[in-house]
Design an enzyme around this catalytic site. Structure first.
Site, PDB file in Angstrom:
ATOM      1  N   HIS A   1      13.772  -2.665  -1.604  1.00 29.50           N
ATOM      2  CA  HIS A   1      14.067  -3.846  -1.445  1.00 29.50           C
ATOM      3  C   HIS A   1      15.752  -4.234  -1.958  1.00 29.50           C
ATOM      4  O   HIS A   1      15.693  -5.363  -0.842  1.00 29.50           O
ATOM      5  CB  HIS A   1      13.083  -5.128  -1.758  1.00 29.50           C
ATOM      6  CG  HIS A   1      11.671  -4.966  -1.270  1.00 29.50           C
ATOM      7  ND1 HIS A   1      10.844  -4.614  -2.082  1.00 29.50           N
ATOM      8  CD2 HIS A   1      11.054  -4.311  -0.420  1.00 29.50           C
ATOM      9  CE1 HIS A   1       9.480  -4.304  -2.493  1.00 29.50           C
ATOM     10  NE2 HIS A   1       9.781  -4.511  -0.784  1.00 29.50           N
TER      11      HIS A   1
ATOM     12  N   LYS B   1      -5.156 -11.730  -0.233  1.00 31.72           N
ATOM     13  CA  LYS B   1      -4.905  -9.957  -0.794  1.00 31.72           C
ATOM     14  C   LYS B   1      -4.634 -10.782  -2.279  1.00 31.72           C
ATOM     15  O   LYS B   1      -4.121 -11.674  -3.195  1.00 31.72           O
ATOM     16  CB  LYS B   1      -3.556  -9.484  -0.837  1.00 31.72           C
ATOM     17  CG  LYS B   1      -3.811  -8.824   0.697  1.00 31.72           C
ATOM     18  CD  LYS B   1      -1.966  -8.089   0.650  1.00 31.72           C
ATOM     19  CE  LYS B   1      -2.230  -7.316   1.703  1.00 31.72           C
ATOM     20  NZ  LYS B   1      -0.428  -6.943   2.451  1.00 31.72           N
TER      21      LYS B   1
ATOM     22  N   ARG C   1      10.701   2.813   6.507  1.00 31.79           N
ATOM     23  CA  ARG C   1      11.479   3.891   5.761  1.00 31.79           C
ATOM     24  C   ARG C   1      11.031   4.757   6.344  1.00 31.79           C
ATOM     25  O   ARG C   1      11.627   6.130   6.221  1.00 31.79           O
ATOM     26  CB  ARG C   1      10.350   3.363   4.654  1.00 31.79           C
ATOM     27  CG  ARG C   1      10.612   2.887   3.131  1.00 31.79           C
ATOM     28  CD  ARG C   1       9.629   2.245   2.564  1.00 31.79           C
ATOM     29  NE  ARG C   1       8.426   1.136   3.232  1.00 31.79           N
ATOM     30  CZ  ARG C   1       7.736   1.523   2.480  1.00 31.79           C
ATOM     31  NH1 ARG C   1       7.502   0.885   1.776  1.00 31.79           N
ATOM     32  NH2 ARG C   1       7.276   0.243   3.275  1.00 31.79           N
TER      33      ARG C   1
ATOM     34  N   SER D   1       6.421  -0.844  -3.525  1.00 30.92           N
ATOM     35  CA  SER D   1       5.959  -1.656  -4.847  1.00 30.92           C
ATOM     36  C   SER D   1       4.693  -0.710  -5.329  1.00 30.92           C
ATOM     37  O   SER D   1       4.289  -0.175  -6.765  1.00 30.92           O
ATOM     38  CB  SER D   1       5.538  -2.858  -4.820  1.00 30.92           C
ATOM     39  OG  SER D   1       6.632  -3.677  -3.973  1.00 30.92           O
TER      40      SER D   1
END
Ligand code: ADP
Length: 160
Positions: A17, A41, A90, A128
Site C-alpha cells: 500500500h 466487515k 497485484r 494485509s
C-alpha cells in the site's frame, strides 16, 4: 490540479500500500487515502486505528492526506474534488474484481476515472490478510510493513 483518492481497507497497511501511495503522490498533485469503514466487515483494527497508522506512515509525503470514509468510493472522490480513483493491481486474481469495480464506478460517475498502478515486484505477493496470518503464527513481519505497523499488529494479536 489533479486530485486522486486511494480507497481501501488498509487493515493494516503494508509496504505494498505504501508503495502505491508514494508512487501516486508523484503522479498526482494531491492523494487522499480513504480508509473504508465497512459495517458489514469486522476488521482487526478500527477505522480510527487504521487512519492513525497510515498517517504516521506517510507523514513525510506532503501531498498525501488520510481520511476515513463510508459508502461509495465515487462519492468519496467527489467529496474530495478528485478526478481519479487509484487502485493497486497485484496479479490477474485482482483483475476481474478491479475491472468490474472500475466499470461500475464509471457508470455511477463518468467524470471520475480509475487509474491502476501495478504493484512493485517485491510486494506482488503481499496483502494485509497474508501479513495478519503470518503475525498470528509468530512469523517474521519485517519484510511486510514498517516496524510501527508490525508492532501495532503484534500488540493487537496479543490482546485478542
Ligand atoms: P480492499 O478491501 O479495497 O481491497 P485493501 O486494503 O486490501 O482494500 O487494498 C486497497 C488497494 O491496495 C487495492 O487496490 C489493492 O489491490 C491494493 N493493494 C493491496 N496490496 C497491495 C500490494 N501488495 N501491492 C500493490 N497494491 C496493493
Amino acid at each position: 490540479m489533479v486530485v486522486a483518492v486511494y480507497p481501501g481497507s488498509f487493515d493494516p497497511a503494508t509496504y505494498g500500500h505504501l508503495d502505491i501511495i508514494r508512487r501516486a503522490s508523484i503522479s498526482f498533485d494531491k492523494v487522499v487515502v480513504g480508509v473504508l469503514h465497512n459495517s458489514a466487515k469486522t476488521p482487526l483494527f478500527s477505522v480510527e486505528e487504521r487512519v492513525n497508522i497510515l498517517e504516521k506512515a506517510v507523514i513525510d509525503i506532503p501531498n498525501v492526506v488520510v481520511k476515513p470514509f463510508e459508502g461509495l468510493s465515487v462519492n468519496f472522490a467527489r467529496e474530495n474534488h478528485a478526478q481519479v480513483i487509484v487502485r493497486g493491481l497485484r496479479a490477474v486474481t485482482d483483475f476481474e474484481y478491479e475491472l468490474q469495480m472500475a466499470q461500475t464506478n464509471r457508470v455511477l460517475a463518468p467524470d471520475v476515472d480509475t487509474v491502476f498502478l501495478t504493484t512493485s515486484l517485491e510486494y506482488a505477493y503481499l496483502s494485509s490478510t497474508i501479513m495478519k496470518e503470518v503475525a498470528l503464527f509468530g512469523g517474521d513481519l519485517s519484510r511486510f510493513a514498517p516496524e510501527e505497523i508490525t508492532d501495532a499488529l503484534k500488540q493487537k494479536i496479543r490482546k485478542r
